[in-house]
Design a protein around this motif. Sequence first.
Motif, PDB file in Angstrom:
ATOM      1  N   ALA A  11      -4.197   2.352  -3.133  1.00 49.58           N
ATOM      2  CA  ALA A  11      -5.227   3.218  -2.546  1.00 49.58           C
ATOM      3  C   ALA A  11      -5.132   3.195  -1.024  1.00 49.58           C
ATOM      4  CB  ALA A  11      -6.610   2.765  -2.996  1.00 49.58           C
ATOM      5  N   ARG A  12      -4.889   2.025  -0.488  1.00 50.85           N
ATOM      6  CA  ARG A  12      -4.778   1.937   0.969  1.00 50.85           C
ATOM      7  C   ARG A  12      -3.509   2.630   1.462  1.00 50.85           C
ATOM      8  NH1 ARG A  12      -8.247  -2.906   2.931  1.00 50.85           N
ATOM      9  NH2 ARG A  12      -9.620  -3.105   1.138  1.00 50.85           N
ATOM     10  N   THR A  13      -2.476   2.524   0.674  1.00 53.50           N
ATOM     11  CA  THR A  13      -1.253   3.244   1.035  1.00 53.50           C
ATOM     12  C   THR A  13      -1.492   4.748   0.964  1.00 53.50           C
ATOM     13  OG1 THR A  13       0.071   1.439   0.161  1.00 53.50           O
ATOM     14  CG2 THR A  13       1.179   3.553   0.453  1.00 53.50           C
ATOM     15  N   TYR A  14      -2.213   5.138  -0.052  1.00 50.42           N
ATOM     16  CA  TYR A  14      -2.532   6.558  -0.210  1.00 50.42           C
ATOM     17  C   TYR A  14      -3.300   7.069   1.013  1.00 50.42           C
ATOM     18  CZ  TYR A  14      -4.284  10.786  -2.514  1.00 50.42           C
ATOM     19  OH  TYR A  14      -4.570  12.069  -2.850  1.00 50.42           O
ATOM     20  N   ALA A  15      -4.282   6.245   1.446  1.00 49.41           N
ATOM     21  CA  ALA A  15      -5.080   6.646   2.604  1.00 49.41           C
ATOM     22  C   ALA A  15      -4.231   6.710   3.872  1.00 49.41           C
ATOM     23  CB  ALA A  15      -6.234   5.667   2.789  1.00 49.41           C
ATOM     24  N   ALA A  16      -3.177   5.916   3.901  1.00 44.97           N
ATOM     25  CA  ALA A  16      -2.326   5.866   5.099  1.00 44.97           C
ATOM     26  C   ALA A  16      -1.025   6.636   4.898  1.00 44.97           C
ATOM     27  CB  ALA A  16      -2.020   4.408   5.441  1.00 44.97           C
ATOM     28  N   TRP A  17      -0.985   7.456   3.875  1.00 42.14           N
ATOM     29  CA  TRP A  17       0.279   8.054   3.471  1.00 42.14           C
ATOM     30  C   TRP A  17       0.946   8.847   4.575  1.00 42.14           C
ATOM     31  CZ3 TRP A  17       3.694   6.810   0.236  1.00 42.14           C
ATOM     32  CH2 TRP A  17       4.681   7.705  -0.174  1.00 42.14           C
ATOM     33  N   ARG A  18       0.130   9.545   5.358  1.00 42.45           N
ATOM     34  CA  ARG A  18       0.727  10.357   6.420  1.00 42.45           C
ATOM     35  C   ARG A  18       1.478   9.496   7.415  1.00 42.45           C
ATOM     36  NH1 ARG A  18      -3.924  14.167   8.594  1.00 42.45           N
ATOM     37  NH2 ARG A  18      -2.449  14.364  10.289  1.00 42.45           N
ATOM     38  N   ARG A  19       1.010   8.264   7.580  1.00 40.75           N
ATOM     39  CA  ARG A  19       1.659   7.379   8.541  1.00 40.75           C
ATOM     40  C   ARG A  19       2.882   6.684   7.943  1.00 40.75           C
ATOM     41  NH1 ARG A  19      -0.829   3.126   9.439  1.00 40.75           N
ATOM     42  NH2 ARG A  19      -2.671   3.410   8.145  1.00 40.75           N
ATOM     43  N   VAL A  20       2.787   6.340   6.644  1.00 40.82           N
ATOM     44  CA  VAL A  20       3.830   5.465   6.090  1.00 40.82           C
ATOM     45  C   VAL A  20       4.856   6.212   5.243  1.00 40.82           C
ATOM     46  CG1 VAL A  20       2.201   3.549   6.068  1.00 40.82           C
ATOM     47  CG2 VAL A  20       2.543   4.873   3.982  1.00 40.82           C
ATOM     48  N   ARG A  21       4.627   7.494   5.029  1.00 42.02           N
ATOM     49  CA  ARG A  21       5.491   8.225   4.091  1.00 42.02           C
ATOM     50  C   ARG A  21       6.942   8.235   4.538  1.00 42.02           C
ATOM     51  NH1 ARG A  21       3.169  14.291   5.012  1.00 42.02           N
ATOM     52  NH2 ARG A  21       4.663  14.839   3.387  1.00 42.02           N
ATOM     53  N   TRP A  22       7.142   8.216   5.854  1.00 42.80           N
ATOM     54  CA  TRP A  22       8.518   8.238   6.348  1.00 42.80           C
ATOM     55  C   TRP A  22       9.052   6.843   6.592  1.00 42.80           C
ATOM     56  CZ3 TRP A  22       9.624  12.691   4.873  1.00 42.80           C
ATOM     57  CH2 TRP A  22       8.807  13.777   5.125  1.00 42.80           C
ATOM     58  N   ASP A  23       8.188   5.874   6.419  1.00 47.01           N
ATOM     59  CA  ASP A  23       8.593   4.485   6.622  1.00 47.01           C
ATOM     60  C   ASP A  23       8.918   3.893   5.248  1.00 47.01           C
ATOM     61  OD1 ASP A  23       9.078   2.151   7.880  1.00 47.01           O
ATOM     62  OD2 ASP A  23       7.120   1.962   8.833  1.00 47.01           O
ATOM     63  N   ASP A  24       8.941   2.577   5.171  1.00 43.15           N
ATOM     64  CA  ASP A  24       9.172   1.932   3.891  1.00 43.15           C
ATOM     65  C   ASP A  24       7.823   1.730   3.206  1.00 43.15           C
ATOM     66  OD1 ASP A  24       9.796   0.382   1.746  1.00 43.15           O
ATOM     67  OD2 ASP A  24      11.063  -1.024   2.832  1.00 43.15           O
ATOM     68  N   ALA A  25       7.413   2.727   2.463  1.00 46.22           N
ATOM     69  CA  ALA A  25       6.079   2.684   1.863  1.00 46.22           C
ATOM     70  C   ALA A  25       5.945   1.529   0.869  1.00 46.22           C
ATOM     71  CB  ALA A  25       5.785   4.012   1.168  1.00 46.22           C
ATOM     72  N   TYR A  26       7.021   1.212   0.193  1.00 48.97           N
ATOM     73  CA  TYR A  26       6.976   0.113  -0.771  1.00 48.97           C
ATOM     74  C   TYR A  26       6.700  -1.207  -0.052  1.00 48.97           C
ATOM     75  CZ  TYR A  26       8.621  -3.262  -4.231  1.00 48.97           C
ATOM     76  OH  TYR A  26       8.732  -4.330  -5.081  1.00 48.97           O
ATOM     77  N   ALA A  27       7.408  -1.448   1.049  1.00 47.91           N
ATOM     78  CA  ALA A  27       7.183  -2.678   1.810  1.00 47.91           C
ATOM     79  C   ALA A  27       5.781  -2.693   2.391  1.00 47.91           C
ATOM     80  CB  ALA A  27       8.228  -2.806   2.923  1.00 47.91           C
ATOM     81  N   TYR A  28       5.320  -1.535   2.852  1.00 45.59           N
ATOM     82  CA  TYR A  28       3.960  -1.453   3.397  1.00 45.59           C
ATOM     83  C   TYR A  28       2.949  -1.842   2.331  1.00 45.59           C
ATOM     84  CZ  TYR A  28      -0.332   0.650   5.220  1.00 45.59           C
ATOM     85  OH  TYR A  28      -1.631   0.860   5.633  1.00 45.59           O
ATOM     86  N   THR A  29       3.105  -1.273   1.145  1.00 48.62           N
ATOM     87  CA  THR A  29       2.156  -1.561   0.065  1.00 48.62           C
ATOM     88  C   THR A  29       2.213  -3.036  -0.322  1.00 48.62           C
ATOM     89  OG1 THR A  29       2.675   0.659  -0.741  1.00 48.62           O
ATOM     90  CG2 THR A  29       1.360  -0.746  -2.187  1.00 48.62           C
ATOM     91  N   ARG A  30       3.384  -3.560  -0.319  1.00 50.64           N
ATOM     92  CA  ARG A  30       3.555  -4.978  -0.648  1.00 50.64           C
ATOM     93  C   ARG A  30       2.824  -5.854   0.375  1.00 50.64           C
ATOM     94  NH1 ARG A  30       9.594  -5.404  -1.148  1.00 50.64           N
ATOM     95  NH2 ARG A  30       9.464  -5.952   1.045  1.00 50.64           N
ATOM     96  N   ARG A  31       2.958  -5.507   1.637  1.00 52.74           N
ATOM     97  CA  ARG A  31       2.278  -6.280   2.688  1.00 52.74           C
ATOM     98  C   ARG A  31       0.763  -6.162   2.530  1.00 52.74           C
ATOM     99  NH1 ARG A  31       6.228  -4.231   6.092  1.00 52.74           N
ATOM    100  NH2 ARG A  31       4.839  -2.654   6.929  1.00 52.74           N
ATOM    101  N   VAL A  32       0.309  -4.940   2.279  1.00 50.55           N
ATOM    102  CA  VAL A  32      -1.126  -4.753   2.065  1.00 50.55           C
ATOM    103  C   VAL A  32      -1.596  -5.606   0.890  1.00 50.55           C
ATOM    104  CG1 VAL A  32      -2.870  -3.086   1.326  1.00 50.55           C
ATOM    105  CG2 VAL A  32      -1.213  -2.452   3.075  1.00 50.55           C
ATOM    106  N   MET A  33      -0.796  -5.623  -0.144  1.00 51.70           N
ATOM    107  CA  MET A  33      -1.155  -6.376  -1.348  1.00 51.70           C
ATOM    108  C   MET A  33      -1.301  -7.873  -1.047  1.00 51.70           C
ATOM    109  SD  MET A  33       0.999  -6.453  -4.870  1.00 51.70           S
ATOM    110  CE  MET A  33       0.472  -4.867  -5.460  1.00 51.70           C
ATOM    111  N   VAL A  34      -0.337  -8.400  -0.315  1.00 56.52           N
ATOM    112  CA  VAL A  34      -0.399  -9.831   0.031  1.00 56.52           C
ATOM    113  C   VAL A  34      -1.621 -10.101   0.907  1.00 56.52           C
ATOM    114  CG1 VAL A  34       0.755 -11.667   1.322  1.00 56.52           C
ATOM    115  CG2 VAL A  34       2.052 -10.221  -0.249  1.00 56.52           C
ATOM    116  N   ASN A  35      -1.861  -9.225   1.878  1.00 59.32           N
ATOM    117  CA  ASN A  35      -3.024  -9.419   2.750  1.00 59.32           C
ATOM    118  C   ASN A  35      -4.325  -9.335   1.967  1.00 59.32           C
ATOM    119  OD1 ASN A  35      -1.416  -9.746   4.974  1.00 59.32           O
ATOM    120  ND2 ASN A  35      -1.507  -7.602   5.598  1.00 59.32           N
ATOM    121  N   LEU A  36      -4.397  -8.365   1.075  1.00 58.18           N
ATOM    122  CA  LEU A  36      -5.604  -8.229   0.257  1.00 58.18           C
ATOM    123  C   LEU A  36      -5.811  -9.472  -0.602  1.00 58.18           C
ATOM    124  CD1 LEU A  36      -5.484  -4.561  -1.085  1.00 58.18           C
ATOM    125  CD2 LEU A  36      -7.238  -5.570   0.376  1.00 58.18           C
TER     126      LEU A  36
END
Lengths: 174, 423
Positions: A41-66
Motif C-alpha cells: 500500500a505504501r509503495t502504491y501511494a509512492a508509485w509515481r516516485r518509485v515506479r522507475w526505481d527498484d520498486a521491489y527493493a523499495y517495498t522490501r525496505r518499507v516492509m522491514v521498517n514497518l
Amino acid sequence: MDGDAEFASFMRDSSHRLYRVAYLLTGDRGRAEELTQDALARTYAAWRRVRWDDAYAYTRRVMVNLHNDWWRARPWREQLVAQVPDGAGTADPATVTVHRNAVARALQALTRRERTVIVYRYFLDLTEQQTARELGLAVGTVKSATARALAKLRISPDLDRNGPAGLVVAEGAS
Amino acid sequence: MRTVADLRRAMTEETEDLVPQVTLETVRATARRRTVRYTGAGAAVMVLAMFASVFVAVTRPDGLTGGPDPSPVPSQLLPTTEPAPDPSASPLPGPPDASQLPPGSIRVDPSAAPKGDIINTHVLVNASEELVVYFTDGPGGPQMPQMLSGLHSRITGAFRTLGATGAPGPSGSPSFGYLSQVDSHNGRVIDYGLYVGPVSRIVADAQGARVPAQLAHWSVDPKFVVFWVDRHGIPIPADSNNPTTTGPTQPLFTALDNAGKVLATSAGKWAARTDSSYRDSRPQIGDEIRTGAIRADGTELVLRFTGDDRYWPWLSSGDRPLCSFARPPVANGFGPGWNELPIWNEFEGRSGTAILVSVYVGPADRVVVTASGGVRTGSAQWSVYPEVFVFWAADVTVANGPSIQVVAYDKQGRVLGRLGTGR
C-alpha cells in the motif's frame, strides 16, 4: 501502460516473494499478510516516485521498517504463546507445515536484526554489502549479526536434525 | 541438512507454497485509508494508575461494597438505574475533557509521534468525537511528512486513528494530496485533506454549491496546509477509491491566491472515506457477543474474538479491532491499557449518540455497568475464557457519558475494580 496497470503488474510479479519475506520476518501468516499489504500500500501511494526505481527493493525496505516499527510499538503482538497448542501442530497433517513452522520458530528465536540479516543474506541472496546498504548497517555489523544468528540456529532445537525440520546449520559452509 | 546452503534451501522450499491473499483492491484501499494505530499509551498508564489507586481505596476489608444489586448480569442490553452511592469510594477521576486539552496534549504511540502542533478542527463528526489532525514522519523519512487524522472523544478522551495522507510529492509546485471524507450520518459530510504550497484560501465545489474551507498551517512548515469543509451532502461510497473528482458526490477543491488566481485544484486526486477502513477476516474464537446496541448505520454492534491458535486473539467489531488478549488472558483488570488501543472504544450509535465498549479481565464473578440519563448498558463473558468480560453502554452523549460507572464484583460481592467515564 498507466500507473495503476503498472502497479498491478508489479504486484503480480512481486507479492509472492514479498509475502515469503514477510512470513520469514514475522513467523505468522496473518501478520505476514498484513505486512505485505501495508508495504504494498505504501509503495502504491509512492508509485509515481518509485515506479522507475527498484520498486521491489523499495517495498522490501518499507516492509522491514514497518516490521521494526510494529515490533517496537507493539511488542505484545509478536509474542508467541508459551506453548503451541497440540491441536495447532496436528491440525494440519502436512509435513511441510510442520517443517515450515520449525523454520519459522527457529527464526523467531533470533533478534529482529539477526533474523532480517539472515533473510537478506540466505533467502534474498544479497551480499553482505547489499544487505548493509539496504538495512543501513555497517558491513561489520552485518557480518557479526550473521555469525551470531548462525550460531543460534546451529543449536536451535527447532532445527535439530532429529526435530521436525531436521536442519543443523554449520558456519562457514555457504 | 547441516550447512548454510541447507538453511537457504529450507527457507526457500518451505515458503514456496505460501500464497498471499492480498489483492490489488485491498492494497489500493489500504493505501488510501491505511490505519496507523496509536494510542494514548501514556494516558492509559495514567488512567490505569488512577484505577489502581481507586481499587485500593474502594476494596474494603469487610467485603461490603455499597454497589448495585449484585444480581446476575444479563448479557443483553438493559435499561439501567442510578447506582447506589458508595460512601467508601471517592469520586472516580475520569479522563480530562478532550475539548479543553491544549494542542499537543494528545498522547500517541511513539511510532507515530506528532511533529509540531496537533490541529483541532473543532468539527464534531458525531455526537462526541472531534476530527483532529497532526503530522508525523512518513515511510520515506522526515523529509516526507504525512498527515494523520483521527477522532478525539469528548466523552472519554480516547483517540482513534482514521488514516494517513502522504504529502503530494516533491514536485515543488502547489498541489493537493489525497482527499479524505468522513460521513457524520446526519446529512453532513466532512471533507478534509492536505495542500502543499502558498495559498490564501481554498474553496470546495460540491453538489452545486461553493463552500469555503477552513485552513490550518502546520507549525513546523507552514506551506503544509490542512483544510476541511463541514457541509451538507451525500457521502461518497464507503469503499470508494475513486481515481477522479468528477463523481457527483465528490467535491472539487481549488486553492486561490490573494487576487483570486487559481493556484491548484484537486482534479484527478483520489478521495476516499476514512471512517471505514478495516475488515476482520480472521476465524472467530468462541461465541459472538451481541450487544443489542444499534450503530449509526442501523446494524447491531456485534463483537467477536478472532485469531488463530498461535497468536493472541483480538476482540473485533468486524470493522474495527478493539484489543488483543494473551492466551490464557492476563488478569489485568479494567481496560486493555497495556496494548495500543484506548480503554474505551467508541462507536457511532443511532441518533447522534455513541456506543462505548471496554473490557475487564480478571477473577470477577460479574461486571455491572450503571449509568443515568437514558444510557443503556450490558455486559457479557467470553465463552472461551469467562474471565474476559466485555461491557458496553449505548445511547451515550456528552451530557450523560460521565454518569457511566462500571464495577467488577467477586462471588462474595466485594468490589474488585471500578471504571468510570466521568470528567
